[in-house]
Every structure is written in C-alpha cells, then in structure tokens.
Design an enzyme around this catalytic site. Structure first.
Site: not given
Ligand code: SAH
Length: 399
Positions: A218, A234, A256-257, A283, A303, A343
């Site tokens: 970041r 994300f 983001d969902s 969203a 991400d 990740c």
C-alpha cells in the site's frame, strides 16, 4: 518424570526423518510407522525415528499433517517455552521498527510456521492482540499462550481477543471454540497503519479484522497515486484507497461484492479524509464492474481473495487470474499502472506470473514489470518451510 517419559510417542518409518533433520515442521501421516497410546487431538507428542531416537516434539492432530512440530529439542512445552518463542517473535518485529512506532501500531506478531509456532496467528492492533488458532493444539494451549503473551508484551497490549470459530479444523471435536476476550475487553477499535487510521472489526471481520500483509505494498502504491484515477478492486476495508488519496489521486473508486466491506471502506475513508469528494464506493461483483466500466482508470489494484484454497483447484484458479487481469489490462489507460496480487498459497510466483503473462498477451498491450512484491517482514517465511510464502504481486506499466 521428564516430558519425554510422559508424552505419547509417534514412531517414523525408516528413512522418513529426512525432512525433520532439515527442520521442516510437519510430519505427514504417510511417514508414520506407529502411534503409541492413542493421543487425543491437540495433545503434545514426541516423534521418534525408526532407530528410536528423539527427533521432535509437537501437537498431534487427525489428518494428513499428523504432527506440527513445536521444537526439535527435548524441552518441555510450558510457560517458559511460550515466553521464549514469543520473545523471539517480538524482537523480530522490533528490528522491523513495528513496535513503539507512533506512526504504525498494526502488525503481525506471530505468523505460524514463520515464527516456529505452527498453527498460531497473532495480529496486533494498537493495544489489542487478536489471536487465531489453526490447529487443535494451539486451541487447547490458548490460555497458556495468552498468559505468556501478556508477560512478553507488557504494557504494549491491554486486550487479547481470541478468534478461532472459523479457523479450527472441523474434525476436531473441541469445546469452547467460541470467540471472545481472554484478557481485557476494550471496545476501542481504531488502529493506525503508516499514519492512516482504520476501524478494525475483529468481532465480525474476515481473518483477524484487517489485511495486515499489504502494508508495504500500500505504501508503494501511494508513491504512484499522484494525479491518477484509481480503481481499488476487492477493496475490503479500503486499505489501498486511503493510501491512494493521501498520495494525491484525482479520484478513487473502491469496489467489493460485500456491502459490509463497502460500509467499512466508507467509514475508513471518512476517518482519514472527511467530506472528500474524490472517493466513491460500489458494492458490485468485480467481473461485472470490469465489464461495464469505461477506460477512465490509470491506476488499478486487483487484490482478490484466494482463488485456490487447495492443489486441486489450481488450474481453475490460474484461469481466474488470467481472466481478471485480462479485463483490467484491456481497459487501463495508456501509461497506466496495475498492482495485481494473488494470496493463494498453492499458486507459485511462477504460476502467477504466467497467468498474468497470458492476460497481457490476450490484451495485446505492451506491458513491463516494475516491481515484484511479496509479504512483509512481519509475515516471515521460515527457510525450512517454503510453503509459508503465499503473497505474490506484480506492479505493471501498461503502454
Ligand atoms: N485488498 C484488500 C483485501 C481484499 S480481500 C485489503 O487491502 O485489505 C478480498 C475481498 O474480495 C473481500 O473483501 C471480498 O468481499 C471481496 N470479493 C470476493 N469475491 C468478489 C467478487 N466476485 N467481486 C468483488 N469482490 C469480491
């Protein structure tokens, strides 16, 4: 009686001590010749070679990893043991300037195998430590660990919150697997990362409440943000978004969902940049958003959550990374910068790079790698346990 006489014993098949001699901290069920005395899940057991020589001591569990090694020497797993291990972990973070740093009170204090404590995660948010057990053994020892933690951290920590409801193996029929404070109980929930504030939802949030592992990435993003139109895909709690704003971004869109994540992002942006009209949050599903968006962005962050949680899901996961990156690469402005991450532990650095390579080729853009990113020093990789390396990132310049 000494520990070695009290503990139940696991005997290895001949030749199966090789990986333990190289300090790999797992004993797989296939390596075991016999287990003496039916240890309970989570119990401390001793591991012996086929020649009946002591080789390791660790937590017993049911499953393909049968023992997670706590030590390779014949030392008791007692208060002094936890204090020694936690002290080493603390000193490592101190050398990273993460302790008593007025700009940053958020860090990972214990990273499982990376700190020679397999199955244990401890993240620190200001005066609260959030502890997670990923094995039955660490769950059973949680109170001893909390006690040692209090001693090792002194005044630095006032509260210890235990959060393992969702991380413990299902096979383990364990009592008291609920979340709750083991010490203290402060409702204070604002912590700081590199001078930026955020709320931590350790009661209900994902993992221990915040993704501590992206701190340095970041920070790097902040240096690229000036004057750019940023898409933080994300976003979860919005980490990358508030760094982009501090870095002088022209606009920042967070997606983001999860509606809950969008709420947290809005709260965190307001905490640092009240009434700043540069930010908006949506969203929405990532793939849908990428399909419908225009070409206004020249700094995009991808991400996503782990697309593969086990080996079997690897091929589909790689296809997922390619599809996602191709969509972003098609639309990012000329001269744009893409921060892209994986990740998934089972996706290697090479796998990930190939997936992004395929995406670049599909988009037909000219793409250069500027940085190759990974997890920060407070998520150390035990050199004898390369499986501990999980976070991979690429910063790309798109012509
Ligand atoms: N970048 C974040 C961490 C991301 S975690 C940080 O710096 O803290 C992954 C996030 O992806 C979660 O918040 C999850 O809600 C979100 N997510 C999962 N599937 C999604 C999808 N299909 N579209 C958009 N967001 C999704």
């Amino acid at each position: 009686m000494t520990d070695s006489e009290l503990n139940k014993k696991v005997y290895l098949k001949s030749g199966k001590e090789e990986s333990l001699l190289r300090f790999h901290p797992w004993v797989f069920s296939g390596a075991i010749a016999r287990v003496e005395g039916e240890p309970a899940e989570g119990e401390v057991v001793d591991v012996y070679t086929s020649k009946k020589e002591f080789i390791a001591r660790g937590h017993f569990q049911v499953g393909s990893i049968t023992v997670r090694v706590l030590t390779f020497t014949d030392e008791p797993i007692d208060h002094a043991y936890w204090v020694r291990r936690l002290t080493v972990a603390r000193e490592l973070r101190r050398s990273l300037h993460l302790i008593d740093n007025p700009q940053n009170n958020t860090y990972r204090l214990v990273h499982g195998e990376g700190d020679n404590l397999p199955g244990l995660i401890i993240d620190v948010y200001d005066r609260t430590a959030v502890m997670q057990a990923h094995s039955a053994g660490m769950h059973l020892d949680r109170k001893a660990i909390a006690e040692a933690l209090k001693e090792v951290m002194g005044d630095v920590i006032e509260n210890i919150y235990y959060k393992s409801e969702t991380t413990l193996p299902f096979k383990a029929d364990l009592l008291e697997r609920e979340n709750g404070f083991l010490y203290g109980g402060s409702p204070e929930d604002v912590a700081m990362e590199n001078g930026l504030k955020f709320h931590v939802d350790w009661l209900k949030g994902q993992k221990t409440g915040f993704f501590v592992d992206q701190r340095e990435n970041r920070h790097l993003l902040e240096r690229y943000a000036e004057g750019r139109s940023v898409l933080n895909m994300f976003c979860y709690t919005g980490g990358f978004s508030f760094y982009a704003m501090r870095g002088g971004a022209r606009l920042v869109h967070s997606v983001d969902s999860s509606a809950k994540a969008i709420d947290l992002t809005n709260q965190n942006v307001a905490l640092n940049f009240p009434d700043d009209s540069r930010h908006a949050a949506f969203a929405e599903d990532a793939f849908k958003f990428l399909d419908r968006m225009g070409d206004q962005y020249d700094l995009i962050i991808l991400d996503p959550p782990a697309f593969a949680k086990h080996r079997g899901a690897l091929r589909n996961a790689l296809r997922g990374y390619t599809k996602l990156n191709a969509k972003a690469l098609e639309k990012i402005r000329s001269g744009g910068i893409l921060f892209t991450f994986s990740c998934s532990q089972v996706v290697s650095k090479v796998d990930f790079r190939n997936a992004v390579f395929t995406a670049a080729a599909q988009s037909g853009r000219s793409v250069r790698i500027l940085h190759q990113l990974t997890q920060p020093g407070d998520h150390p990789v035990n050199i004898y346990h390369p499986e501990g390396e999980y976070l991979k990132g690429l910063v790309l310049y798109v012509e």
